[in-house]
Design a protein around this motif. Sequence first.
Motif, PDB file in Angstrom:
ATOM      1  N   THR A 184      44.859 111.645  99.726  1.00 10.81           N
ATOM      2  CA  THR A 184      43.804 111.408  98.742  1.00 10.81           C
ATOM      3  C   THR A 184      43.164 110.062  99.041  1.00 10.81           C
ATOM      4  OG1 THR A 184      45.478 110.477  97.289  1.00 10.81           O
ATOM      5  CG2 THR A 184      44.801 112.727  96.837  1.00 10.81           C
ATOM      6  N   ALA A 185      41.850 110.010  98.973  1.00  4.12           N
ATOM      7  CA  ALA A 185      41.146 108.762  99.285  1.00  4.12           C
ATOM      8  C   ALA A 185      41.403 107.711  98.200  1.00  4.12           C
ATOM      9  CB  ALA A 185      39.654 109.035  99.439  1.00  4.12           C
ATOM     10  N   ASN A 186      41.415 108.146  96.971  1.00  6.16           N
ATOM     11  CA  ASN A 186      41.647 107.229  95.837  1.00  6.16           C
ATOM     12  C   ASN A 186      42.657 107.877  94.896  1.00  6.16           C
ATOM     13  OD1 ASN A 186      39.278 105.169  96.242  1.00  6.16           O
ATOM     14  ND2 ASN A 186      38.369 107.212  96.473  1.00  6.16           N
ATOM     15  N   HIS A 187      43.691 107.135  94.559  1.00  2.00           N
ATOM     16  CA  HIS A 187      44.768 107.739  93.779  1.00  2.00           C
ATOM     17  C   HIS A 187      45.274 106.764  92.707  1.00  2.00           C
ATOM     18  CE1 HIS A 187      49.208 108.813  93.310  1.00  2.00           C
ATOM     19  NE2 HIS A 187      48.564 109.837  92.826  1.00  2.00           N
ATOM     20  N   ARG A 188      45.573 107.325  91.552  1.00  2.00           N
ATOM     21  CA  ARG A 188      46.196 106.503  90.496  1.00  2.00           C
ATOM     22  C   ARG A 188      47.196 107.370  89.737  1.00  2.00           C
ATOM     23  NH1 ARG A 188      42.211 103.657  86.440  1.00  2.00           N
ATOM     24  NH2 ARG A 188      41.770 105.823  85.885  1.00  2.00           N
ATOM     25  N   LEU A 189      48.340 106.765  89.439  1.00  2.00           N
ATOM     26  CA  LEU A 189      49.360 107.445  88.632  1.00  2.00           C
ATOM     27  C   LEU A 189      49.753 106.508  87.500  1.00  2.00           C
ATOM     28  CD1 LEU A 189      51.496 109.686  88.062  1.00  2.00           C
ATOM     29  CD2 LEU A 189      53.016 108.491  89.649  1.00  2.00           C
ATOM     30  N   ARG A 190      49.647 107.027  86.288  1.00  2.00           N
ATOM     31  CA  ARG A 190      50.031 106.229  85.117  1.00  2.00           C
ATOM     32  C   ARG A 190      51.019 107.006  84.255  1.00  2.00           C
ATOM     33  NH1 ARG A 190      44.281 104.205  82.780  1.00  2.00           N
ATOM     34  NH2 ARG A 190      43.755 106.381  83.219  1.00  2.00           N
ATOM     35  N   TRP A 191      51.910 106.247  83.628  1.00  2.00           N
ATOM     36  CA  TRP A 191      52.917 106.865  82.762  1.00  2.00           C
ATOM     37  C   TRP A 191      52.815 106.271  81.358  1.00  2.00           C
ATOM     38  CZ3 TRP A 191      58.183 104.444  81.776  1.00  2.00           C
ATOM     39  CH2 TRP A 191      58.937 105.226  80.885  1.00  2.00           C
ATOM     40  N   ALA A 192      52.691 107.137  80.372  1.00  3.67           N
ATOM     41  CA  ALA A 192      52.718 106.723  78.973  1.00  3.67           C
ATOM     42  C   ALA A 192      54.115 107.005  78.432  1.00  3.67           C
ATOM     43  CB  ALA A 192      51.677 107.504  78.172  1.00  3.67           C
ATOM     44  N   LYS A 193      54.826 105.942  78.099  1.00  8.44           N
ATOM     45  CA  LYS A 193      56.181 106.110  77.579  1.00  8.44           C
ATOM     46  C   LYS A 193      56.098 106.504  76.111  1.00  8.44           C
ATOM     47  CE  LYS A 193      60.398 103.521  76.590  1.00  8.44           C
ATOM     48  NZ  LYS A 193      60.211 103.583  75.122  1.00  8.44           N
ATOM     49  N   MET A 194      56.588 107.691  75.806  1.00  6.26           N
ATOM     50  CA  MET A 194      56.549 108.204  74.447  1.00  6.26           C
ATOM     51  C   MET A 194      57.890 107.923  73.758  1.00  6.26           C
ATOM     52  SD  MET A 194      53.510 109.216  74.737  1.00  6.26           S
ATOM     53  CE  MET A 194      53.186 109.993  73.154  1.00  6.26           C
ATOM     54  N   ASP A 195      57.860 107.869  72.455  1.00  6.26           N
ATOM     55  CA  ASP A 195      59.087 107.556  71.726  1.00  6.26           C
ATOM     56  C   ASP A 195      59.407 108.619  70.693  1.00  6.26           C
ATOM     57  OD1 ASP A 195      59.838 105.003  72.908  1.00  6.26           O
ATOM     58  OD2 ASP A 195      57.937 104.300  72.075  1.00  6.26           O
ATOM     59  N   SER A 196      60.683 108.898  70.578  1.00 11.29           N
ATOM     60  CA  SER A 196      61.183 109.852  69.587  1.00 11.29           C
ATOM     61  C   SER A 196      62.680 109.666  69.494  1.00 11.29           C
ATOM     62  CB  SER A 196      60.870 111.296  70.017  1.00 11.29           C
ATOM     63  OG  SER A 196      61.611 112.206  69.220  1.00 11.29           O
ATOM     64  N   PRO A 197      63.268 109.979  68.346  1.00  8.48           N
ATOM     65  CA  PRO A 197      64.741 109.953  68.260  1.00  8.48           C
ATOM     66  C   PRO A 197      65.399 111.108  69.004  1.00  8.48           C
ATOM     67  CG  PRO A 197      63.729 109.933  66.064  1.00  8.48           C
ATOM     68  CD  PRO A 197      62.645 110.261  67.044  1.00  8.48           C
ATOM     69  N   VAL A 198      64.621 112.041  69.529  1.00  5.98           N
ATOM     70  CA  VAL A 198      65.222 113.169  70.262  1.00  5.98           C
ATOM     71  C   VAL A 198      65.827 112.623  71.559  1.00  5.98           C
ATOM     72  CG1 VAL A 198      64.811 115.384  71.384  1.00  5.98           C
ATOM     73  CG2 VAL A 198      63.503 114.764  69.329  1.00  5.98           C
ATOM     74  N   PRO A 199      67.152 112.748  71.738  1.00  3.02           N
ATOM     75  CA  PRO A 199      67.738 112.239  72.977  1.00  3.02           C
ATOM     76  C   PRO A 199      67.362 113.116  74.174  1.00  3.02           C
ATOM     77  CG  PRO A 199      69.473 112.952  71.431  1.00  3.02           C
ATOM     78  CD  PRO A 199      68.155 113.316  70.831  1.00  3.02           C
ATOM     79  N   THR A 200      67.007 112.464  75.268  1.00  2.00           N
ATOM     80  CA  THR A 200      66.591 113.211  76.459  1.00  2.00           C
ATOM     81  C   THR A 200      67.502 112.875  77.633  1.00  2.00           C
ATOM     82  OG1 THR A 200      65.011 111.495  77.081  1.00  2.00           O
ATOM     83  CG2 THR A 200      64.189 113.316  75.714  1.00  2.00           C
ATOM     84  N   LEU A 201      67.436 113.726  78.647  1.00  2.00           N
ATOM     85  CA  LEU A 201      68.390 113.609  79.752  1.00  2.00           C
ATOM     86  C   LEU A 201      67.827 114.286  80.994  1.00  2.00           C
ATOM     87  CD1 LEU A 201      71.338 112.657  80.330  1.00  2.00           C
ATOM     88  CD2 LEU A 201      72.106 114.924  79.635  1.00  2.00           C
ATOM     89  N   TRP A 202      68.425 113.932  82.137  1.00  2.00           N
ATOM     90  CA  TRP A 202      68.064 114.620  83.382  1.00  2.00           C
ATOM     91  C   TRP A 202      68.537 116.056  83.330  1.00  2.00           C
ATOM     92  CZ3 TRP A 202      69.107 109.292  84.753  1.00  2.00           C
ATOM     93  CH2 TRP A 202      70.377 108.851  84.356  1.00  2.00           C
ATOM     94  N   TRP A 203      67.682 116.922  83.788  1.00  2.00           N
ATOM     95  CA  TRP A 203      67.902 118.383  83.758  1.00  2.00           C
ATOM     96  C   TRP A 203      67.611 118.863  85.178  1.00  2.00           C
ATOM     97  CZ3 TRP A 203      65.122 122.825  84.649  1.00  2.00           C
ATOM     98  CH2 TRP A 203      65.355 123.974  83.870  1.00  2.00           C
ATOM     99  N   ARG A 204      68.474 119.592  85.737  1.00  2.00           N
ATOM    100  CA  ARG A 204      68.432 120.039  87.137  1.00  2.00           C
ATOM    101  C   ARG A 204      67.085 119.799  87.859  1.00  2.00           C
ATOM    102  NH1 ARG A 204      70.973 125.816  89.149  1.00  2.00           N
ATOM    103  NH2 ARG A 204      71.557 125.115  91.229  1.00  2.00           N
ATOM    104  N   SER A 205      67.058 118.755  88.617  1.00  2.00           N
ATOM    105  CA  SER A 205      65.934 118.258  89.432  1.00  2.00           C
ATOM    106  C   SER A 205      65.030 117.269  88.690  1.00  2.00           C
ATOM    107  CB  SER A 205      65.131 119.354  90.127  1.00  2.00           C
ATOM    108  OG  SER A 205      64.233 119.998  89.247  1.00  2.00           O
ATOM    109  N   VAL A 206      65.391 116.943  87.457  1.00  2.00           N
ATOM    110  CA  VAL A 206      64.887 115.795  86.701  1.00  2.00           C
ATOM    111  C   VAL A 206      63.354 115.803  86.624  1.00  2.00           C
ATOM    112  CG1 VAL A 206      65.298 113.314  86.302  1.00  2.00           C
ATOM    113  CG2 VAL A 206      66.950 114.632  87.619  1.00  2.00           C
ATOM    114  N   GLY A 207      62.704 114.750  87.136  1.00  2.00           N
ATOM    115  CA  GLY A 207      61.245 114.666  87.031  1.00  2.00           C
ATOM    116  C   GLY A 207      60.541 115.784  87.788  1.00  2.00           C
ATOM    117  N   HIS A 208      61.187 116.238  88.851  1.00  2.00           N
ATOM    118  CA  HIS A 208      60.554 117.279  89.679  1.00  2.00           C
ATOM    119  C   HIS A 208      60.405 118.603  88.929  1.00  2.00           C
ATOM    120  CE1 HIS A 208      60.919 114.672  93.192  1.00  2.00           C
ATOM    121  NE2 HIS A 208      62.118 114.372  92.750  1.00  2.00           N
TER     122      HIS A 208
END
Lengths: 153, 712
Positions: B493-517
């Motif tokens: 890609t000639a021009n690329h940007r990736l941004r992450w918005a960290k969301m909040d909740s009391p719901v506990p989260t965890l890695w799940w088979r292959s995680v972010g992928h």
Amino acid sequence: MPISFTVNGEERSVDVNPGTPLLWVLRDELRLTGTKFGCGIAQCGACTIHLDGMTRRSCVTPISMAEGSDITTIEGLEGPEADAVQAAWRAIDVPQCGYCQSGQIMTATSLLQQIASPSDEDIDNAMAGNICRCATYVRIRQAIHDAAKTLEG
Amino acid sequence: MNIQTSRRRFLTGLIIAVALPGLARAQQKSGAAAFFNELPGGSDEMSANAFIRVAPDNTVTVLIKHIEFGQGPYTGLTTLVAEEMDADWSQMRAAAAPADVELYANLAMGMQGTGGSTAMANSFMQMRKAGAGARAMLVAAAAERFGVPVDQITVEKGIVKAGDQSASFGELAEAAARQTAPEDPPVKDPGDFTLIGTDLPKVDSSAKTDGSALFTLDVYRDGMLTVVVAHPPKFGARVASYDDSAAMQVQGVRKVAQIPSGVAVYADNTFAALKGRDALTVEWDESEAETRSTETMIAEWTSAAKAGGEWEVEKSGDVDAALTGAEIVESTYVFPYLAHGPMEPLDAVVELRDDEAEIWMGSQMQTGDQAIFAKILGVDKVDLHTMLAGGSFGRRATPDCHLAAEAAEIAKTNGKGAIKLMWTREDDMQGGYYRPLTVHHIRAALNEQGGIEAWDHGIAAQSVVIGTPFEQMLQGGPDFTAFEGANELRYKTANHRLRWAKMDSPVPTLWWRSVGHTHTGFAVECFIDELLEKSGKDPVEGRLALLGEEQAREKAVLTRVAEMADQSGDFGYGVAVVKSFGTYVAQIAEIEDRGGVPHARRVWCAVDCGTAVNPNVIRAQMEGGIGYGISAALHSEVTFDEGGLIRQRNWDSYRILRISEMPSIEVAILPSTAEPTGVGEPGTPPIAPAIANGWRRMTGTALRRLPIIPVA
């Protein structure tokens, strides 16, 4: 009032709340731990046993219904179909985590007792109630076909 | 991955077991490799040494530092030892190593634990060195016995020979134990491998076929109480008050007690514990609880993804400028909370004695769990037996060790004696630690040649890591598990940007088979497929053209899968390629319309995981990973009503794949001499986008929200 039945060829008698599911009698009282708990509502098949020759979900079978019945668990499973199924399971390494496999094998054995040469559709229908979260389904299907071939001789 | 190694980690000494005590039940059919449900011998003796025991009965037991829950480390790590020892496969046994951070740390983590598909990668050289060291000691013992120099000795299939003299490992065991362990023994040249690279039968298949394999739920101790816990019905809620008068009337209920995570019911047996919990009345304090509905959360997450988020993870060129005035292609992708749903719900057995505790648990982070038990129970000595676990897919690897903490609180409240904590399926489904709810928003512009001029990517998701004891590994940076796979974008890609918005909740989260992928693989591969279709390009050729020199291995698996796939049918065909955890996987799915929803009939899969230690296990992991991915693509989601109540309770409402929905699968493993990488997770990410892409190319309808078949 004690409730009496046969498990894997042995006479057994238990004095428990008659509403206790057979699953928990097998596990907690008789220490036959090969039969597993997966859901408690007959959705996953991990607790499948044979009761008077038919597959049954032990998690929803109150022990009161087992009075006088003949129960087979994975520990006591035997016969040509069972041997063929278990050998086929080992030959292609079906299990991953292994937790559901007792139930899978109980159901597969029953299938081959009823249909000697099941089609893919027969297998899908018979095995539909047995969940495998590791998704070993490709190999379950293969192993059942392999076992059927072995039995044909 | 940078794996730190040291001499300490290559401890190669042998422990020679003179006799195997009765408690060691080898789970085997005669003459086959197998495993022990419990490690033979005394734990004091074992803690002094490392990985291999040779017994006078000629068995070789390998202590496995990684938990076995289906991905094959018992077999794979045992293979590495057998290879370097020149052992016979039938004499090999595997057993879980005790929890010990000094001896059994995951070299990729610095603690004993399993995750990130690292079991084989971090053990490959360590276990080979251990095997080579054991072989050297056996050879030295044989040299003394035969009265010949060591260079006249050969070893084959567990038999040590010189001329016409020979001895088995078992016969040499006692003398070998007196030899000095070599510090850094040489290992084989890969060209000399005889076991690595072959389909050795798995050590655990037999015991998992006759019901004799023992899981945590199968552990019974004298006088043990079974315990279930009433957990809050909403995330973030706490016990306000409870009434146990009816519960205590249930025959077999011994005690009811409040613990930090809820209200625990102790009983003589499982049924009494469950009945007792049903009879409890608990008032919950919901003042801190998550009360948003899933739809409300998705709307908020979507706004945040579109806004981009506070973390600018990657930036090259000037995306804003490139998009200004351009014809923009944009898509939003929505991914639900997902439960892991291991077939064996969470459980643990604790036996508390005067000043020590013994634990049986399918622990995925042994030394973390061990430390929590020690702290809460106030004992110095915690023997932790890592049991086989009925699946995990990430669920048992919790940075906060919440299950160990709950079991410890229950045991502490009970005092001396044994307890078994059992979660039901409902506890599992409603217990949180989900794959995070995630929304992606991507905007792109193409140039006239179909090249990607700009790719602007926003992701909104909670962090799995921030706020947990693992946060320090981020060193103040963003949580890569939220966007891994969307960064270092593989397509030019000639021009690329990736941004992450960290969301909040009391719901506990965890890695799940292959995680972010699990979600980045879908968003990137579906979006690129749409871009290719727009510019009239073939999904395989188009991808190959956008991959660079440094993506040679992605290109190779893509090329291979395209060769394998028979795309001649009157069906939809969808392509995806994802690199995760150092392993490259490309898949093509053949899709038919089954009642208005996609059904994968056949899947072709090409994988490059470096050296293939056991090809049969690799194929099995690809098959299972694909099935796991299809469950999520088609069926699975955890959702909340307005007010925060969880809708799903059990397999009837949290649906997963059944056998009739499983495609046939053909797997090709690319030949490689690179160091092995993991296979437990990488089979999962490509399948959902392959299905969606096949469906879109067949029907014209893009699938941008999972699951494809929502909960009724």
